[in-house]
Enzyme design. Structure first.
Site, PDB file in Angstrom:
ATOM      1  N   LYS A   4       0.798  -1.195   0.000  1.00 17.20           N
ATOM      2  CA  LYS A   4       0.000   0.000   0.000  1.00 17.20           C
ATOM      3  C   LYS A   4       0.844   1.264   0.000  1.00 17.20           C
ATOM      4  O   LYS A   4       0.372   2.354  -0.331  1.00 17.20           O
ATOM      5  CB  LYS A   4      -0.868   0.025   1.293  1.00 17.20           C
ATOM      6  CG  LYS A   4      -1.780  -1.137   1.510  1.00 17.20           C
ATOM      7  CD  LYS A   4      -2.424  -0.966   2.925  1.00 17.20           C
ATOM      8  CE  LYS A   4      -3.104  -2.229   3.329  1.00 17.20           C
ATOM      9  NZ  LYS A   4      -3.586  -2.153   4.724  1.00 17.20           N
ATOM     10  N   GLY A   5       2.103   1.126   0.405  1.00 17.84           N
ATOM     11  CA  GLY A   5       2.939   2.292   0.710  1.00 17.84           C
ATOM     12  C   GLY A   5       3.114   3.275  -0.426  1.00 17.84           C
ATOM     13  O   GLY A   5       3.310   4.470  -0.205  1.00 17.84           O
TER      14      GLY A   5
ATOM     15  N   ASP B 202       7.495   2.847  -2.638  1.00 17.67           N
ATOM     16  CA  ASP B 202       7.718   3.916  -1.663  1.00 17.67           C
ATOM     17  C   ASP B 202       9.168   4.025  -1.211  1.00 17.67           C
ATOM     18  O   ASP B 202       9.732   5.110  -1.170  1.00 17.67           O
ATOM     19  CB  ASP B 202       6.782   3.724  -0.450  1.00 17.67           C
ATOM     20  CG  ASP B 202       6.874   2.327   0.180  1.00 17.67           C
ATOM     21  OD1 ASP B 202       7.643   1.481  -0.315  1.00 17.67           O
ATOM     22  OD2 ASP B 202       6.157   2.087   1.177  1.00 17.67           O
TER      23      ASP B 202
ATOM     24  N   ASP C 152      14.812  -0.475   1.263  1.00 18.46           N
ATOM     25  CA  ASP C 152      15.509  -0.665   2.540  1.00 18.46           C
ATOM     26  C   ASP C 152      16.433  -1.879   2.411  1.00 18.46           C
ATOM     27  O   ASP C 152      17.617  -1.751   2.138  1.00 18.46           O
ATOM     28  CB  ASP C 152      14.475  -0.815   3.655  1.00 18.46           C
ATOM     29  CG  ASP C 152      15.100  -0.859   5.033  1.00 18.46           C
ATOM     30  OD1 ASP C 152      16.329  -0.786   5.120  1.00 18.46           O
ATOM     31  OD2 ASP C 152      14.355  -0.978   6.031  1.00 18.46           O
TER      32      ASP C 152
ATOM     33  N   LYS D 222      17.128   4.408   1.386  1.00 17.81           N
ATOM     34  CA  LYS D 222      17.865   4.580   2.639  1.00 17.81           C
ATOM     35  C   LYS D 222      19.361   4.404   2.424  1.00 17.81           C
ATOM     36  O   LYS D 222      19.775   3.636   1.553  1.00 17.81           O
ATOM     37  CB  LYS D 222      17.390   3.550   3.671  1.00 17.81           C
ATOM     38  CG  LYS D 222      16.017   3.857   4.234  1.00 17.81           C
ATOM     39  CD  LYS D 222      15.723   2.937   5.401  1.00 17.81           C
ATOM     40  CE  LYS D 222      14.313   3.139   5.880  1.00 17.81           C
ATOM     41  NZ  LYS D 222      13.965   2.235   6.980  1.00 17.81           N
TER      42      LYS D 222
ATOM     43  N   PHE E 187      13.675   4.946  10.509  1.00 18.11           N
ATOM     44  CA  PHE E 187      12.301   4.543  10.213  1.00 18.11           C
ATOM     45  C   PHE E 187      11.443   5.777   9.953  1.00 18.11           C
ATOM     46  O   PHE E 187      11.368   6.680  10.789  1.00 18.11           O
ATOM     47  CB  PHE E 187      11.721   3.724  11.371  1.00 18.11           C
ATOM     48  CG  PHE E 187      10.404   3.097  11.042  1.00 18.11           C
ATOM     49  CD1 PHE E 187      10.334   1.947  10.273  1.00 18.11           C
ATOM     50  CD2 PHE E 187       9.215   3.677  11.473  1.00 18.11           C
ATOM     51  CE1 PHE E 187       9.116   1.377   9.934  1.00 18.11           C
ATOM     52  CE2 PHE E 187       7.991   3.120  11.145  1.00 18.11           C
ATOM     53  CZ  PHE E 187       7.940   1.969  10.373  1.00 18.11           C
ATOM     54  N   VAL E 188      10.808   5.828   8.793  1.00 11.71           N
ATOM     55  CA  VAL E 188      10.038   7.018   8.407  1.00 11.71           C
ATOM     56  C   VAL E 188       8.551   6.686   8.248  1.00 11.71           C
ATOM     57  O   VAL E 188       8.183   5.537   7.965  1.00 11.71           O
ATOM     58  CB  VAL E 188      10.580   7.644   7.093  1.00 11.71           C
ATOM     59  CG1 VAL E 188      11.983   8.206   7.304  1.00 11.71           C
ATOM     60  CG2 VAL E 188      10.572   6.650   5.939  1.00 11.71           C
TER      61      VAL E 188
ATOM     62  N   ASP F  66       3.635   3.791   6.693  1.00 12.62           N
ATOM     63  CA  ASP F  66       2.880   3.638   7.936  1.00 12.62           C
ATOM     64  C   ASP F  66       3.730   3.188   9.105  1.00 12.62           C
ATOM     65  O   ASP F  66       4.849   2.686   8.947  1.00 12.62           O
ATOM     66  CB  ASP F  66       1.789   2.577   7.724  1.00 12.62           C
ATOM     67  CG  ASP F  66       2.381   1.173   7.661  1.00 12.62           C
ATOM     68  OD1 ASP F  66       3.300   0.957   6.833  1.00 12.62           O
ATOM     69  OD2 ASP F  66       1.947   0.302   8.438  1.00 12.62           O
TER      70      ASP F  66
ATOM     71  N   ARG G  91      -0.379   6.997   7.086  1.00 15.13           N
ATOM     72  CA  ARG G  91      -0.193   6.943   5.624  1.00 15.13           C
ATOM     73  C   ARG G  91      -0.712   8.227   4.964  1.00 15.13           C
ATOM     74  O   ARG G  91      -0.233   8.632   3.923  1.00 15.13           O
ATOM     75  CB  ARG G  91      -0.958   5.750   5.035  1.00 15.13           C
ATOM     76  CG  ARG G  91      -0.367   4.393   5.374  1.00 15.13           C
ATOM     77  CD  ARG G  91      -0.973   3.334   4.469  1.00 15.13           C
ATOM     78  NE  ARG G  91      -0.771   1.983   4.954  1.00 15.13           N
ATOM     79  CZ  ARG G  91       0.298   1.237   4.709  1.00 15.13           C
ATOM     80  NH1 ARG G  91       1.293   1.724   3.991  1.00 15.13           N
ATOM     81  NH2 ARG G  91       0.383   0.005   5.176  1.00 15.13           N
TER      82      ARG G  91
HETATM   83  P1  5GP Z   1      12.559  -3.722   1.931  1.00 14.15           P
HETATM   84  O1  5GP Z   1      13.323  -3.929   3.197  1.00 14.15           O
HETATM   85  O2  5GP Z   1      11.987  -4.987   1.384  1.00 14.15           O
HETATM   86  O3  5GP Z   1      13.367  -2.942   0.901  1.00 14.15           O
HETATM   87  O4  5GP Z   1      11.334  -2.790   2.325  1.00 14.15           O
HETATM   88  C1  5GP Z   1      10.167  -3.439   2.667  1.00 14.15           C
HETATM   89  C2  5GP Z   1       9.002  -2.590   2.864  1.00 14.15           C
HETATM   90  O5  5GP Z   1       9.043  -2.249   4.232  1.00 14.15           O
HETATM   91  C3  5GP Z   1       8.904  -1.265   2.091  1.00 14.15           C
HETATM   92  O6  5GP Z   1       8.271  -1.371   0.854  1.00 14.15           O
HETATM   93  C4  5GP Z   1       8.055  -0.473   3.042  1.00 14.15           C
HETATM   94  O7  5GP Z   1       6.701  -0.730   2.797  1.00 14.15           O
HETATM   95  C5  5GP Z   1       8.514  -1.015   4.377  1.00 14.15           C
HETATM   96  N1  5GP Z   1       9.545  -0.123   4.944  1.00 14.15           N
HETATM   97  C6  5GP Z   1      10.891  -0.170   4.808  1.00 14.15           C
HETATM   98  N2  5GP Z   1      11.460   0.849   5.461  1.00 14.15           N
HETATM   99  C7  5GP Z   1      10.439   1.540   6.017  1.00 14.15           C
HETATM  100  C8  5GP Z   1      10.380   2.726   6.837  1.00 14.15           C
HETATM  101  O8  5GP Z   1      11.354   3.376   7.185  1.00 14.15           O
HETATM  102  N3  5GP Z   1       9.136   3.136   7.216  1.00 14.15           N
HETATM  103  C9  5GP Z   1       7.991   2.481   6.851  1.00 14.15           C
HETATM  104  N4  5GP Z   1       6.844   2.986   7.289  1.00 14.15           N
HETATM  105  N5  5GP Z   1       8.011   1.360   6.085  1.00 14.15           N
HETATM  106  C10 5GP Z   1       9.224   0.917   5.678  1.00 14.15           C
HETATM  107 MG    MG Z   2       6.317  -0.889   0.152  1.00 15.45          MG
END
Ligand code: 5GP
Ligand code: MG
Length: 190
Positions: A53-54, A110, A113, A141, A163-164, A170, A176
């Site tokens: 959803k992000g 969005d 990470d 990041k 963490f944002v 969210d 959101r």
């Molecule tokens: P990944 O670690 O797979 O790159 O990120 C996974 C998902 O975790 C992202 O698409 C996002 O939805 C969530 N995520 C990662 N970092 C953050 C953060 O700092 N804040 C929030 N709210 N969600 C995050």
């Molecule tokens: Mg996402």
């Protein structure tokens, strides 16, 4: 992090969080990204794949700035996180009429990470044999490109490894709808 009381005003909850990127700055950057994306796809028709959803607000604002001929699809990735919010597994789910075979795909997400989500989406799309896949990711990041092992084609902002929340992102499904992006710090009730 302790969850704040349900029903508490969002502005109060974000009192101790640092404003990282204002809504105005986000809109300005999206307009710049759109120029680059339009240029990259000039004369083509693309499939924009939004990651729910992000990415919902980013997707909505970005696609309305683009003039390239486009079709919109969605993918949802179910993620399972450990206590430090790191994703331990990611499983993509797509809608049944999803067809990208031989087409140019722009994935809109969005944040990058650890790259688990991007890997799951990429595997799911590659199985459908698109002509190309490019990535537009609003936030990247510090260290994420190394962790994920890939660099998105279009990046909005590079941010600290923190963490944002806000603008689609969210914390326990909250915030959101906030137009700006904050480095989240849970406010303690008095
Ligand atoms: P990944 O670690 O797979 O790159 O990120 C996974 C998902 O975790 C992202 O698409 C996002 O939805 C969530 N995520 C990662 N970092 C953050 C953060 O700092 N804040 C929030 N709210 N969600 C995050
Ligand atoms: Mg996402």
């Amino acid at each position: 992090m302790k969850e704040s009381p349900v029903g508490q005003d969002q502005a109060t909850c974000l009192l101790h969080s640092e404003l990282l990127i204002s809504g105005e700055a986000i809109q300005r950057r999206i307009a710049e990204m759109a120029v680059h994306i339009d240029r990259a796809y000039r004369g083509r028709r693309i499939v924009v794949v939004g990651v729910l959803k992000g990415a919902v607000h980013f997707l909505s604002d970005l696609t309305r700035c683009l003039s390239v001929d486009q079709r919109l699809e969605f993918v949802r990735v179910a993620t399972y996180k450990n206590s430090t919010h790191a994703v331990v597994s990611a499983r993509p789910e797509v809608f049944s009429d999803f067809d990208v075979t031989g087409q140019d795909v722009l994935v809109v997400d969005d944040i990058l990470d650890h790259g688990q989500t991007a890997r799951a989406v990429r595997d799911c799309l590659e199985a459908r044999q698109p002509r190309s896949i490019r990535w537009a990711i609003l936030l990247v990041k510090d260290g994420a490109i190394e962790r994920a092992g890939f660099r998105p084609d279009f990046i909005g902002f590079e941010i600290h490894d923190t963490f944002v929340v806000g603008y689609g992102l969210d914390y326990c499904e909250r915030y959101r709808n906030v137009p700006d992006i904050y480095a989240f710090e849970e406010s303690q009730p008095d």
